[in-house]
Motif scaffolding. Structure first.
Motif, PDB file in Angstrom:
ATOM      1  N   LYS A 106       0.901  -1.154  -0.079  1.00  0.00           N
ATOM      2  CA  LYS A 106       0.156   0.004   0.053  1.00  0.00           C
ATOM      3  C   LYS A 106       0.776   1.179   0.060  1.00  0.00           C
ATOM      4  O   LYS A 106       0.754   2.143  -0.719  1.00  0.00           O
ATOM      5  CB  LYS A 106      -0.971  -0.037   1.077  1.00  0.00           C
ATOM      6  N   ASN A 107       1.793   1.469   0.718  1.00  0.00           N
ATOM      7  CA  ASN A 107       2.864   2.413   0.996  1.00  0.00           C
ATOM      8  C   ASN A 107       3.611   2.475  -0.517  1.00  0.00           C
ATOM      9  O   ASN A 107       3.733   3.874  -0.786  1.00  0.00           O
ATOM     10  CB  ASN A 107       3.750   2.091   1.927  1.00  0.00           C
ATOM     11  N   ASN A 108       4.135   1.480  -0.938  1.00  0.00           N
ATOM     12  CA  ASN A 108       4.589   1.603  -2.532  1.00  0.00           C
ATOM     13  C   ASN A 108       3.731   2.301  -3.342  1.00  0.00           C
ATOM     14  O   ASN A 108       4.143   3.046  -4.174  1.00  0.00           O
ATOM     15  CB  ASN A 108       5.502   0.195  -2.822  1.00  0.00           C
ATOM     16  N   ARG A 109       2.650   1.579  -3.602  1.00  0.00           N
ATOM     17  CA  ARG A 109       1.628   2.174  -4.178  1.00  0.00           C
ATOM     18  C   ARG A 109       1.237   3.794  -4.185  1.00  0.00           C
ATOM     19  O   ARG A 109       1.144   4.528  -5.134  1.00  0.00           O
ATOM     20  CB  ARG A 109       0.268   1.450  -4.008  1.00  0.00           C
ATOM     21  N   ALA A 110       1.117   4.337  -2.979  1.00  0.00           N
ATOM     22  CA  ALA A 110       0.998   5.676  -2.605  1.00  0.00           C
ATOM     23  C   ALA A 110       2.275   6.521  -3.222  1.00  0.00           C
ATOM     24  O   ALA A 110       2.261   7.351  -3.705  1.00  0.00           O
ATOM     25  CB  ALA A 110       0.631   6.074  -1.317  1.00  0.00           C
ATOM     26  N   GLU A 111       3.048   5.942  -2.777  1.00  0.00           N
ATOM     27  CA  GLU A 111       4.709   6.647  -3.217  1.00  0.00           C
ATOM     28  C   GLU A 111       4.903   6.538  -4.660  1.00  0.00           C
ATOM     29  O   GLU A 111       5.153   7.725  -5.256  1.00  0.00           O
ATOM     30  CB  GLU A 111       5.759   5.560  -2.583  1.00  0.00           C
ATOM     31  N   TRP A 112       4.349   5.612  -5.259  1.00  0.00           N
ATOM     32  CA  TRP A 112       4.619   5.761  -6.771  1.00  0.00           C
ATOM     33  C   TRP A 112       3.430   6.644  -7.350  1.00  0.00           C
ATOM     34  O   TRP A 112       3.777   7.281  -8.399  1.00  0.00           O
ATOM     35  CB  TRP A 112       4.035   4.038  -7.413  1.00  0.00           C
ATOM     36  N   GLU A 113       2.438   6.411  -6.755  1.00  0.00           N
ATOM     37  CA  GLU A 113       1.256   7.670  -7.432  1.00  0.00           C
ATOM     38  C   GLU A 113       1.956   9.038  -7.073  1.00  0.00           C
ATOM     39  O   GLU A 113       1.545  10.018  -7.989  1.00  0.00           O
ATOM     40  CB  GLU A 113      -0.048   7.462  -6.434  1.00  0.00           C
ATOM     41  N   ASP A 114       2.623   9.296  -6.014  1.00  0.00           N
ATOM     42  CA  ASP A 114       3.168  10.729  -6.012  1.00  0.00           C
ATOM     43  C   ASP A 114       4.300  10.956  -6.911  1.00  0.00           C
ATOM     44  O   ASP A 114       4.511  12.168  -7.281  1.00  0.00           O
ATOM     45  CB  ASP A 114       3.436  10.765  -4.430  1.00  0.00           C
ATOM     46  N   ARG A 115       5.117   9.886  -6.907  1.00  0.00           N
ATOM     47  CA  ARG A 115       6.470  10.192  -7.558  1.00  0.00           C
ATOM     48  C   ARG A 115       6.737   9.458  -8.874  1.00  0.00           C
ATOM     49  O   ARG A 115       7.602   9.805  -9.621  1.00  0.00           O
ATOM     50  CB  ARG A 115       7.865   9.748  -6.564  1.00  0.00           C
ATOM     51  N   GLY A 116       5.799   8.559  -9.189  1.00  0.00           N
ATOM     52  CA  GLY A 116       6.067   7.722 -10.170  1.00  0.00           C
ATOM     53  C   GLY A 116       6.259   8.291 -11.637  1.00  0.00           C
ATOM     54  O   GLY A 116       7.270   7.918 -12.524  1.00  0.00           O
ATOM     55  N   GLU A 117       5.407   9.326 -11.846  1.00  0.00           N
ATOM     56  CA  GLU A 117       5.747  10.013 -13.205  1.00  0.00           C
ATOM     57  C   GLU A 117       7.011  10.655 -13.231  1.00  0.00           C
ATOM     58  O   GLU A 117       7.333  10.622 -14.504  1.00  0.00           O
ATOM     59  CB  GLU A 117       4.503  11.106 -13.304  1.00  0.00           C
ATOM     60  N   GLU A 118       7.407  11.208 -12.285  1.00  0.00           N
ATOM     61  CA  GLU A 118       8.683  12.121 -12.338  1.00  0.00           C
ATOM     62  C   GLU A 118      10.029  10.885 -12.296  1.00  0.00           C
ATOM     63  O   GLU A 118      10.689  11.083 -13.335  1.00  0.00           O
ATOM     64  CB  GLU A 118       8.914  12.717 -10.985  1.00  0.00           C
TER      65      GLU A 118
END
Length: 117
Positions: free
Chosen positions: A92-104
């Motif tokens: 769940k945390n990795n999903r949230a982190e990816w949502e925040d930073r993944g595009e960059e």
């Protein structure tokens, strides 16, 4: 609701083995995600389409539709005992982190790979 011992839980364990990096600390997930993207897209030329156009959203869908449900099933089986909560939380945390930073992250990686060619 638990699993039927020795069958359903075994299926979940087999499913987990090649995606376990998604249920570990962010830096482990990010390392293996980046290596996969580099290998598939740039080094081996195995993707027909430019991954920068779909990798970010694809990872979100992967977490939502496969990783988090799998982590919940593993938790229900209690196959990893107290670590099961940890794996679900990491997913769940990795999903949230990816949502925040993944595009960059994808854009930085595409730029790095493009400069190497």
């Amino acid at each position: 609701a638990g699993c039927v011992p020795n069958f359903s839980c075994s299926i979940y364990l087999i499913s987990d083995h090649d995606v376990s990096h998604t249920m570990q600390h962010w830096h482990i997930y990010r390392k293996w995600n980046i290596l996969l993207l580099i290998y598939l897209a740039y080094r081996a030329g195995r993707m027909a389409a430019d991954p920068s156009t779909f990798w970010y959203k694809g990872e979100l869908g992967f977490f939502d539709n496969y990783i988090i449900p799998l982590a919940k099933k593993l938790k229900d089986c209690n196959v990893f005992e107290v670590s099961s909560d940890e794996y679900l939380n990491y997913a769940k945390n990795n999903r949230a982190e990816w949502e925040d930073r993944g595009e960059e992250i994808v854009q930085e990686l595409i730029a790095e790979c493009s400069s190497v060619k």
